[in-house]
Design a protein around this motif. Structure first.
Motif, PDB file in Angstrom:
ATOM      1  N   PHE A  44      -8.868 -22.674  11.859  1.00  0.00           N
ATOM      2  CA  PHE A  44      -9.923 -23.413  11.176  1.00  0.00           C
ATOM      3  C   PHE A  44     -10.211 -24.736  11.879  1.00  0.00           C
ATOM      4  O   PHE A  44     -11.349 -25.200  11.904  1.00  0.00           O
ATOM      5  N   ASP A  45      -9.185 -25.358  12.452  1.00  0.00           N
ATOM      6  CA  ASP A  45      -9.380 -26.583  13.218  1.00  0.00           C
ATOM      7  C   ASP A  45     -10.257 -26.303  14.440  1.00  0.00           C
ATOM      8  O   ASP A  45     -11.155 -27.081  14.756  1.00  0.00           O
ATOM      9  N   HIS A  46     -10.016 -25.186  15.118  1.00  0.00           N
ATOM     10  CA  HIS A  46     -10.819 -24.810  16.285  1.00  0.00           C
ATOM     11  C   HIS A  46     -12.252 -24.450  15.887  1.00  0.00           C
ATOM     12  O   HIS A  46     -13.189 -24.750  16.625  1.00  0.00           O
ATOM     13  N   VAL A  47     -12.415 -23.776  14.757  1.00  0.00           N
ATOM     14  CA  VAL A  47     -13.743 -23.364  14.304  1.00  0.00           C
ATOM     15  C   VAL A  47     -14.528 -24.569  13.784  1.00  0.00           C
ATOM     16  O   VAL A  47     -15.750 -24.620  13.878  1.00  0.00           O
ATOM     17  N   GLY A  48     -13.824 -25.544  13.240  1.00  0.00           N
ATOM     18  CA  GLY A  48     -14.480 -26.754  12.777  1.00  0.00           C
ATOM     19  C   GLY A  48     -14.769 -26.796  11.292  1.00  0.00           C
ATOM     20  O   GLY A  48     -15.478 -27.678  10.820  1.00  0.00           O
ATOM     21  N   ARG A  49     -14.232 -25.851  10.543  1.00  0.00           N
ATOM     22  CA  ARG A  49     -14.379 -25.875   9.085  1.00  0.00           C
ATOM     23  C   ARG A  49     -13.328 -24.975   8.450  1.00  0.00           C
ATOM     24  O   ARG A  49     -12.690 -24.186   9.131  1.00  0.00           O
ATOM     25  N   SER A  50     -13.158 -25.112   7.140  1.00  0.00           N
ATOM     26  CA  SER A  50     -12.171 -24.322   6.406  1.00  0.00           C
ATOM     27  C   SER A  50     -12.861 -23.243   5.582  1.00  0.00           C
ATOM     28  O   SER A  50     -14.033 -23.387   5.219  1.00  0.00           O
ATOM     29  N   TYR A  51     -12.125 -22.197   5.291  1.00  0.00           N
ATOM     30  CA  TYR A  51     -12.597 -21.087   4.474  1.00  0.00           C
ATOM     31  C   TYR A  51     -11.509 -20.701   3.491  1.00  0.00           C
ATOM     32  O   TYR A  51     -10.326 -20.883   3.778  1.00  0.00           O
ATOM     33  N   THR A  52     -11.890 -20.115   2.372  1.00  0.00           N
ATOM     34  CA  THR A  52     -10.899 -19.440   1.537  1.00  0.00           C
ATOM     35  C   THR A  52     -10.559 -18.141   2.252  1.00  0.00           C
ATOM     36  O   THR A  52     -11.285 -17.712   3.159  1.00  0.00           O
ATOM     37  N   ASP A  53      -9.485 -17.499   1.843  1.00  0.00           N
ATOM     38  CA  ASP A  53      -9.129 -16.224   2.457  1.00  0.00           C
ATOM     39  C   ASP A  53     -10.245 -15.199   2.274  1.00  0.00           C
ATOM     40  O   ASP A  53     -10.554 -14.428   3.187  1.00  0.00           O
ATOM     41  N   GLU A  54     -10.874 -15.202   1.108  1.00  0.00           N
ATOM     42  CA  GLU A  54     -11.962 -14.254   0.828  1.00  0.00           C
ATOM     43  C   GLU A  54     -13.173 -14.549   1.706  1.00  0.00           C
ATOM     44  O   GLU A  54     -13.802 -13.627   2.243  1.00  0.00           O
ATOM     45  N   GLU A  55     -13.530 -15.836   1.857  1.00  0.00           N
ATOM     46  CA  GLU A  55     -14.667 -16.206   2.706  1.00  0.00           C
ATOM     47  C   GLU A  55     -14.404 -15.823   4.161  1.00  0.00           C
ATOM     48  O   GLU A  55     -15.291 -15.310   4.847  1.00  0.00           O
ATOM     49  N   PHE A  56     -13.169 -16.057   4.631  1.00  0.00           N
ATOM     50  CA  PHE A  56     -12.866 -15.722   6.020  1.00  0.00           C
ATOM     51  C   PHE A  56     -12.850 -14.210   6.223  1.00  0.00           C
ATOM     52  O   PHE A  56     -13.309 -13.725   7.257  1.00  0.00           O
ATOM     53  N   ASP A  57     -12.373 -13.461   5.253  1.00  0.00           N
ATOM     54  CA  ASP A  57     -12.403 -12.004   5.327  1.00  0.00           C
ATOM     55  C   ASP A  57     -13.845 -11.516   5.446  1.00  0.00           C
ATOM     56  O   ASP A  57     -14.148 -10.630   6.258  1.00  0.00           O
ATOM     57  N   GLU A  58     -14.750 -12.095   4.673  1.00  0.00           N
ATOM     58  CA  GLU A  58     -16.167 -11.723   4.724  1.00  0.00           C
ATOM     59  C   GLU A  58     -16.779 -12.093   6.076  1.00  0.00           C
ATOM     60  O   GLU A  58     -17.544 -11.318   6.656  1.00  0.00           O
ATOM     61  N   LEU A  59     -16.445 -13.288   6.601  1.00  0.00           N
ATOM     62  CA  LEU A  59     -16.934 -13.694   7.918  1.00  0.00           C
ATOM     63  C   LEU A  59     -16.463 -12.714   8.982  1.00  0.00           C
ATOM     64  O   LEU A  59     -17.246 -12.307   9.849  1.00  0.00           O
ATOM     65  N   CYS A  60     -15.204 -12.328   8.933  1.00  0.00           N
ATOM     66  CA  CYS A  60     -14.669 -11.357   9.901  1.00  0.00           C
ATOM     67  C   CYS A  60     -15.440 -10.045   9.829  1.00  0.00           C
ATOM     68  O   CYS A  60     -15.818  -9.474  10.857  1.00  0.00           O
ATOM     69  N   PHE A  61     -15.693  -9.567   8.617  1.00  0.00           N
ATOM     70  CA  PHE A  61     -16.432  -8.316   8.434  1.00  0.00           C
ATOM     71  C   PHE A  61     -17.832  -8.423   9.034  1.00  0.00           C
ATOM     72  O   PHE A  61     -18.273  -7.532   9.760  1.00  0.00           O
ATOM     73  N   GLU A  62     -18.527  -9.529   8.742  1.00  0.00           N
ATOM     74  CA  GLU A  62     -19.882  -9.713   9.261  1.00  0.00           C
ATOM     75  C   GLU A  62     -19.886  -9.814  10.784  1.00  0.00           C
ATOM     76  O   GLU A  62     -20.816  -9.343  11.439  1.00  0.00           O
ATOM     77  N   PHE A  63     -18.846 -10.420  11.345  1.00  0.00           N
ATOM     78  CA  PHE A  63     -18.757 -10.594  12.794  1.00  0.00           C
ATOM     79  C   PHE A  63     -18.358  -9.302  13.505  1.00  0.00           C
ATOM     80  O   PHE A  63     -18.684  -9.105  14.668  1.00  0.00           O
ATOM     81  N   GLY A  64     -17.623  -8.432  12.834  1.00  0.00           N
ATOM     82  CA  GLY A  64     -17.233  -7.164  13.442  1.00  0.00           C
ATOM     83  C   GLY A  64     -15.770  -7.044  13.799  1.00  0.00           C
ATOM     84  O   GLY A  64     -15.389  -6.188  14.602  1.00  0.00           O
ATOM     85  N   VAL A  65     -14.946  -7.902  13.221  1.00  0.00           N
ATOM     86  CA  VAL A  65     -13.495  -7.780  13.355  1.00  0.00           C
ATOM     87  C   VAL A  65     -12.939  -7.609  11.949  1.00  0.00           C
ATOM     88  O   VAL A  65     -13.664  -7.744  10.974  1.00  0.00           O
TER      89      VAL A  65
END
Length: 139
Positions: A44-65
């Motif tokens: 999250f430090d490298h990405v520049g923002r924080s996510y909840t586990d659910e939000e990050f799971d959704e981001l991963c799905f949308e991105f394709g991982v």
């Protein structure tokens, strides 16, 4: 709780993990996608923002991982030892949250925290995609 004593490093010290990502195998002994293990706060430090586990799971799905597992070094040690570690031995492992992310085998650029965070920032529109130019005489 151990912390890395290097200046400017606020992340917990995680026991050495091989640089090569894990590769899971299915029941037919075929290799699946490589899995990148990365500390949540460092990512999250490298990405520049924080996510909840659910939000990050959704981001991963949308991105394709795929966010395959949310764990810690301590949980992994406990699981791999089958409950045979003493509390003192378990205390040597970090309880920092670690994401295990399945990465497509053809995306070598995503096999490290820097590559994954850069790709996510580009995907989110927070960074322009790099452009490369060949230099020198063509072969």
């Amino acid at each position: 709780r151990k912390t890395n004593q290097e200046p400017g490093n606020q992340y917990e010290k995680i026991p050495f993990q091989p640089a090569c990502p894990e590769t899971k195998q299915n029941s037919d002994n075929e290799k699946n996608m490589p899995t990148l293990s990365v500390e949540k706060l460092a990512l999250f430090d490298h990405v520049g923002r924080s996510y909840t586990d659910e939000e990050f799971d959704e981001l991963c799905f949308e991105f394709g991982v795929e966010l395959d597992e949310i764990t810690s070094a301590r949980e992994e040690a406990e699981k791999n030892a089958g409950g045979s570690l003493s509390p003192k031995q378990l205390a040597e492992y970090s309880d920092a949250v670690v994401y295990k992310i399945d990465v497509p085998a053809n995306r070598y650029d995503l096999l490290c925290i820097e590559g994954l965070s850069r790709a996510l920032r580009i995907f989110l529109g927070e960074m322009d995609a790099p452009t490369y130019e060949a230099s020198g005489d063509p072969v």
